[in-house]
Design a protein around this motif. Structure first.
Motif, PDB file in Angstrom:
ATOM      1  N   LEU A 106      -9.431 -40.891 -44.200  1.00 41.40           N
ATOM      2  CA  LEU A 106     -10.202 -40.221 -45.489  1.00 41.40           C
ATOM      3  C   LEU A 106      -9.324 -39.370 -46.350  1.00 41.40           C
ATOM      4  O   LEU A 106      -9.672 -38.932 -47.077  1.00 41.40           O
ATOM      5  CB  LEU A 106     -11.004 -39.004 -44.652  1.00 41.40           C
ATOM      6  CG  LEU A 106     -12.221 -39.438 -43.609  1.00 41.40           C
ATOM      7  CD1 LEU A 106     -12.650 -38.279 -42.952  1.00 41.40           C
ATOM      8  CD2 LEU A 106     -13.244 -40.098 -44.238  1.00 41.40           C
ATOM      9  N   GLN A 107      -7.958 -39.810 -46.245  1.00 40.86           N
ATOM     10  CA  GLN A 107      -6.987 -39.191 -46.980  1.00 40.86           C
ATOM     11  C   GLN A 107      -7.282 -39.362 -48.366  1.00 40.86           C
ATOM     12  O   GLN A 107      -7.069 -38.552 -49.369  1.00 40.86           O
ATOM     13  CB  GLN A 107      -5.602 -39.525 -46.637  1.00 40.86           C
ATOM     14  CG  GLN A 107      -5.121 -39.028 -45.492  1.00 40.86           C
ATOM     15  CD  GLN A 107      -3.616 -39.366 -45.040  1.00 40.86           C
ATOM     16  OE1 GLN A 107      -3.217 -40.504 -45.620  1.00 40.86           O
ATOM     17  NE2 GLN A 107      -2.974 -38.759 -44.035  1.00 40.86           N
ATOM     18  N   THR A 108      -7.620 -40.491 -48.847  1.00 41.84           N
ATOM     19  CA  THR A 108      -7.918 -40.593 -50.211  1.00 41.84           C
ATOM     20  C   THR A 108      -9.487 -40.530 -50.674  1.00 41.84           C
ATOM     21  O   THR A 108      -9.660 -40.882 -51.707  1.00 41.84           O
ATOM     22  CB  THR A 108      -7.565 -42.149 -50.354  1.00 41.84           C
ATOM     23  OG1 THR A 108      -8.146 -43.099 -49.814  1.00 41.84           O
ATOM     24  CG2 THR A 108      -6.113 -42.344 -50.555  1.00 41.84           C
ATOM     25  N   CYS A 109     -10.103 -39.692 -49.971  1.00 42.44           N
ATOM     26  CA  CYS A 109     -11.756 -39.626 -49.906  1.00 42.44           C
ATOM     27  C   CYS A 109     -11.662 -38.068 -50.499  1.00 42.44           C
ATOM     28  O   CYS A 109     -10.996 -37.225 -50.388  1.00 42.44           O
ATOM     29  CB  CYS A 109     -12.475 -39.697 -48.831  1.00 42.44           C
ATOM     30  SG  CYS A 109     -12.444 -41.551 -48.118  1.00 42.44           S
ATOM     31  N   ASN A 110     -13.016 -37.913 -51.218  1.00 40.16           N
ATOM     32  CA  ASN A 110     -13.284 -36.304 -51.281  1.00 40.16           C
ATOM     33  C   ASN A 110     -14.629 -36.164 -51.003  1.00 40.16           C
ATOM     34  O   ASN A 110     -15.221 -37.279 -50.240  1.00 40.16           O
ATOM     35  CB  ASN A 110     -13.002 -36.321 -52.944  1.00 40.16           C
ATOM     36  CG  ASN A 110     -14.257 -37.085 -53.995  1.00 40.16           C
ATOM     37  OD1 ASN A 110     -15.141 -37.229 -53.488  1.00 40.16           O
ATOM     38  ND2 ASN A 110     -13.647 -37.478 -54.963  1.00 40.16           N
ATOM     39  N   THR A 153     -17.415 -39.038 -51.922  1.00 42.43           N
ATOM     40  CA  THR A 153     -17.307 -40.245 -51.609  1.00 42.43           C
ATOM     41  C   THR A 153     -18.318 -40.865 -50.883  1.00 42.43           C
ATOM     42  O   THR A 153     -18.627 -40.420 -49.852  1.00 42.43           O
ATOM     43  CB  THR A 153     -15.694 -40.491 -50.994  1.00 42.43           C
ATOM     44  OG1 THR A 153     -14.459 -40.141 -51.641  1.00 42.43           O
ATOM     45  CG2 THR A 153     -15.561 -41.900 -50.595  1.00 42.43           C
ATOM     46  N   ARG A 186     -16.496 -46.185 -48.510  1.00 44.79           N
ATOM     47  CA  ARG A 186     -15.827 -46.608 -47.409  1.00 44.79           C
ATOM     48  C   ARG A 186     -16.662 -46.951 -46.327  1.00 44.79           C
ATOM     49  O   ARG A 186     -17.712 -46.533 -46.245  1.00 44.79           O
ATOM     50  CB  ARG A 186     -14.959 -45.453 -46.977  1.00 44.79           C
ATOM     51  CG  ARG A 186     -13.916 -44.669 -47.781  1.00 44.79           C
ATOM     52  CD  ARG A 186     -12.715 -45.705 -48.357  1.00 44.79           C
ATOM     53  NE  ARG A 186     -11.692 -45.251 -48.742  1.00 44.79           N
ATOM     54  CZ  ARG A 186     -11.710 -44.515 -50.170  1.00 44.79           C
ATOM     55  NH1 ARG A 186     -12.623 -44.712 -50.794  1.00 44.79           N
ATOM     56  NH2 ARG A 186     -10.381 -44.154 -50.552  1.00 44.79           N
ATOM     57  N   SER A 221     -10.875 -42.441 -54.657  1.00 46.12           N
ATOM     58  CA  SER A 221     -11.916 -41.803 -54.015  1.00 46.12           C
ATOM     59  C   SER A 221     -13.433 -42.131 -54.488  1.00 46.12           C
ATOM     60  O   SER A 221     -14.459 -42.036 -53.637  1.00 46.12           O
ATOM     61  CB  SER A 221     -11.582 -40.247 -54.499  1.00 46.12           C
ATOM     62  OG  SER A 221     -11.959 -39.957 -55.543  1.00 46.12           O
ATOM     63  N   LYS A 222     -13.396 -42.619 -55.621  1.00 47.96           N
ATOM     64  CA  LYS A 222     -14.645 -43.139 -56.097  1.00 47.96           C
ATOM     65  C   LYS A 222     -15.579 -44.631 -55.338  1.00 47.96           C
ATOM     66  O   LYS A 222     -16.465 -45.025 -55.417  1.00 47.96           O
ATOM     67  CB  LYS A 222     -14.950 -43.341 -57.416  1.00 47.96           C
ATOM     68  CG  LYS A 222     -14.034 -44.479 -58.116  1.00 47.96           C
ATOM     69  CD  LYS A 222     -13.971 -44.704 -59.455  1.00 47.96           C
ATOM     70  CE  LYS A 222     -13.360 -45.956 -59.893  1.00 47.96           C
ATOM     71  NZ  LYS A 222     -13.343 -46.208 -61.523  1.00 47.96           N
ATOM     72  N   TYR A 262     -18.534 -33.691 -46.135  1.00 45.47           N
ATOM     73  CA  TYR A 262     -18.962 -34.736 -46.689  1.00 45.47           C
ATOM     74  C   TYR A 262     -20.271 -35.048 -47.011  1.00 45.47           C
ATOM     75  O   TYR A 262     -21.338 -34.656 -46.047  1.00 45.47           O
ATOM     76  CB  TYR A 262     -18.270 -35.921 -46.076  1.00 45.47           C
ATOM     77  CG  TYR A 262     -16.800 -36.088 -46.111  1.00 45.47           C
ATOM     78  CD1 TYR A 262     -16.068 -36.542 -46.986  1.00 45.47           C
ATOM     79  CD2 TYR A 262     -16.186 -35.517 -44.858  1.00 45.47           C
ATOM     80  CE1 TYR A 262     -14.758 -36.649 -46.879  1.00 45.47           C
ATOM     81  CE2 TYR A 262     -14.627 -35.617 -44.915  1.00 45.47           C
ATOM     82  CZ  TYR A 262     -14.229 -35.805 -45.751  1.00 45.47           C
ATOM     83  OH  TYR A 262     -12.769 -36.004 -45.872  1.00 45.47           O
TER      84      TYR A 262
END
Length: 133
Positions: free
Chosen positions: A77-81, A84, A40, A36-37, A108
């Protein structure tokens, strides 16, 4: 989905800045790119536009038609928070405004568009990846 106007002022990053982001992603392993860090780069042009040349390590989720965009962007976006770094790209920085506003409405907080879009990127003759099939 409420209409997201594709004009107005939004946070931007210039082409040189996004080149630096792309290069930082390139230096990571595949596993690190999913953290997430990790920033993208989301290219919101059509699949045909994307395949004809895109920023290295960008992901494609066409903003057209806008009412179907959520189905395209959600898997990316599944691995984003919410924190991100997300950079949205289109040809001339209009579709990316709508995409940025949608992401902002979803919570976001760290989103920018490529100033001037791919036209600006190409004016510097920066590297592009081609998808040939």
């Amino acid at each position: 989905m409420s209409w997201l106007w594709t004009f107005g002022r939004v946070p931007e990053l210039n082409a040189q800045g996004l080149l630096n982001v792309s290069r930082s992603i390139a230096a990571l392993s595949e596993e690190e790119r999913l953290l997430s860090k990790t920033p993208r780069i989301i290219d919101v042009r059509t699949e045909t536009e994307y395949k004809s040349g895109h920023i290295p390590f960008s992901l494609n989720a066409s903003f057209l038609p806008p009412w179907n965009w959520e189905n395209k962007i959600t898997p990316l976006l599944q691995t984003c928070n919410q924190d991100t770094e997300i950079y949205v790209v289109c040809l001339s920085a209009h579709r990316s405004i709508g995409a940025l506003k949608w992401l902002n409405n979803k919570g976001y907080r760290n989103i920018k568009q490529l100033e001037g879009g791919m036209k600006a990127w190409r004016s510097y003759s920066f590297e592009e990846t081609l998808d040939v099939k």
